[in-house]
Design an enzyme around this catalytic site. Structure first.
Site, mmCIF file in Angstrom:
data_model
loop_
_atom_site.group_PDB
_atom_site.id
_atom_site.type_symbol
_atom_site.label_atom_id
_atom_site.label_comp_id
_atom_site.label_asym_id
_atom_site.label_seq_id
_atom_site.Cartn_x
_atom_site.Cartn_y
_atom_site.Cartn_z
ATOM 1 N N ASP A 1 8.512 3.890 1.903
ATOM 2 C CA ASP A 1 9.863 3.580 2.373
ATOM 3 C C ASP A 1 10.883 4.498 1.696
ATOM 4 O OD1 ASP A 1 12.262 2.488 3.123
ATOM 5 O OD2 ASP A 1 11.867 0.494 2.308
ATOM 6 N N ASP B 1 15.664 6.446 6.839
ATOM 7 C CA ASP B 1 15.009 5.283 6.247
ATOM 8 C C ASP B 1 13.706 4.961 6.968
ATOM 9 O OD1 ASP B 1 14.380 2.848 5.109
ATOM 10 O OD2 ASP B 1 15.995 1.741 6.105
#
Ligand SMILES: *[C@@H]1O[C@H](CO)[C@@H](O)[C@H](O)[C@H]1NC(C)=O
Ligand SMILES: *[C@@H]1O[C@H](CO)[C@@H](O)[C@H](O)[C@H]1NC(C)=O
Ligand SMILES: *[C@@H]1O[C@H](CO)[C@@H](O)[C@H](O)[C@H]1NC(C)=O
Length: 432
Positions: free
Chosen positions: A317, A133
């Site tokens: 992201d 992430d």
């Protein structure tokens, strides 16, 4: 039916054995995407168990989780939209079961909710499936300290079963989400390996509490934060991310994400694989504060329309599913889609699944990257619904534009930890 991408890990040596053009280099790691080669009998690859079952996908839930992650309270209509979609899915599945008498026939949409990557922790190695992430900087896992009521099928890390685990005494971590829930716990250091790349004293944050949205996500055992270490929540002294710890071992201070549409992708650490893109990588500066990979798009185009030059600042992201952009751009897009509407009921932009969608192009400096229309058709509301949930949604409630997986899948992305940091986008062939 595989809804999750399963990644297969190997060291670069193993990848070379699979016919990669790259010479083996020390400190380089590839998470190999070549599942078929693995199935052809290579033993050097580490096999990964099948993805675990998870809830049928729900676009409103993806948006809800994005609010949570960014600490923003989600509007009430998004919460009720999740229930509306869950109900429609249950009804549709019940109908299909009656019709066919077989649950196996349920056409649960294959969608890219999240990408999970196998990692190992401890000695002997314990394997977990984690979400890499770039939008956070904590490495936290379901653990033997997580109350069993909050674990629903996830694998856990047991520090007691690892001869190399060490309690980082007096240290705790805590992540608060937009709904007031949170994840928190204690911290161990232990050996931690992704694709053969090992860090021997990685801070592994063991959850003593996880928020219910993670409990529901059976396929994820935790996160590997690949944002900048400044965002790490361990106190009193914050800890380095896996990338920062691994950096001295790497040939180049980079990692790359090659995410794929409805297929297994790859992350590489320490090198840029020339075979994964065409032409040159176009780089743009990253603003490191507060710790996201924050950068600007140079503009956008809807379908074959003219390119609109405008700076759109946001974050790249990998841990966010959809693409969230300013409302003006999102409405310009859906104006080209017959019957599209911003639906309170379904919690975002939806359109008739029979409509034609345009592509969406974004700029990185002078380069252009086109997201195929199919990526923006995120998913049918339910297997039998004629309404589809959009992969492009408004960022207005979030307060931040997020270049999530819907956009990142359309490019080969280089996260470069040089000083100053930068991010690069390369063109690659796209399946749609
Ligand atoms: C863990 O690290 C230690 C050194 O701290 C090393 O001796 C051991 O082999 C490592 N274990 C694994 C499973 O890699
Ligand atoms: C890539 O960059 C090199 C060196 O800057 C340049 O010579 C070459 O023309 C570029 N290639 C493309 C396809 O843009
Ligand atoms: C959207 O995807 C569904 C499958 O999930 C497909 O049946 C439908 O035709 C697609 N619609 C558009 C506009 O691409």
């Amino acid at each position: 039916m595989l809804s999750f991408t399963d990644l297969f890990v190997t060291s670069l040596l193993a990848a070379a054995g699979l016919g990669s053009a790259l010479p083996p280099r020390i400190g380089t790691t590839v998470i190999n995407q070549d599942q078929s080669s693995f199935l052809n009998g290579r033993t050097t690859l580490k096999q990964v168990r099948n993805p675990r079952p998870h809830k049928a996908f729900n676009g409103a839930r993806a948006t809800y989780r994005t609010y949570l992650k960014h600490g923003v309270p989600a509007p009430e209509y998004i919460k009720t939209a999740i229930a509306h979609i869950d109900n429609e899915q249950e009804e549709a599945i019940a109908r299909i079961k009656r019709d066919t008498g077989s649950a196996a026939a349920v056409p649960i949409n294959e969608v890219d909710i999240a990408y999970v990557t196998p990692v190992t922790v401890g000695t002997p190695p314990q394997t977990l499936m984690l979400d890499l992430d770039t939008g956070s900087s904590d490495l936290w896992v379901f653990s033997s300290l997580t109350p069993s009521s909050q674990v629903r099928g996830q694998e856990i890390y047991s520090p007691a079963k690892s001869s190399t685990s060490k309690l980082l005494s007096g240290h705790t971590w805590s992540i608060r989400y937009g709904d007031g829930s949170g994840s928190r716990g204690t911290v161990y250091t232990d050996n931690f390996t992704i694709g053969g790349l090992e860090v021997e004293s990685q801070a592994v944050q063991t959850a003593q509490e996880v928020s219910s949205s993670f409990t529901q996500e059976q396929s994820l055992d935790g996160l590997v934060g690949l944002g900048f270490s400044t965002l790490n929540t361990v106190r009193p002294s914050s800890q380095l991310t896996f990338f920062d710890n691994a950096r001295p071992k790497l040939d180049e201070e980079v990692f790359t994400a090659d995410l794929k549409y409805h297929a297994t992708g790859s992350y590489d650490f320490g090198f840029i694989d020339r075979a994964k893109y065409t032409g040159n990588i176009t780089y743009t500066p990253v603003q490191q504060s507060p710790g996201y990979w924050t950068h600007s798009l140079s503009g956008y185009a809807v379908g074959s329309g003219a390119f609109q030059s405008t700076q759109i600042q946001g974050i790249s992201d990998t841990g966010t599913t959809l693409l969230y952009l300013p409302t003006a751009i999102v409405t310009a897009y859906y104006r080209q889609v017959q019957g599209a509407q911003n639906s309170q009921y379904y919690g975002g932009y939806v359109f008739p699944c029979s409509s034609t969608l345009p592509t969406f192009t974004f700029g990185i400096e002078g380069a252009r990257f086109t997201i195929p229309a199919s990526y923006i058709n995120y998913t049918r509301i339910s297997p039998t619904s004629s309404t589809c949930y959009g992969g492009l949604q408004s960022s207005s409630g979030l307060g931040i534009n997020i270049f999530g997986d819907v956009a990142l899948k359309a490019a080969f992305v280089v996260f470069s930890g040089t000083n100053p940091p930068r991010i690069g986008f390369g063109t690659k062939p796209l399946a749609s």
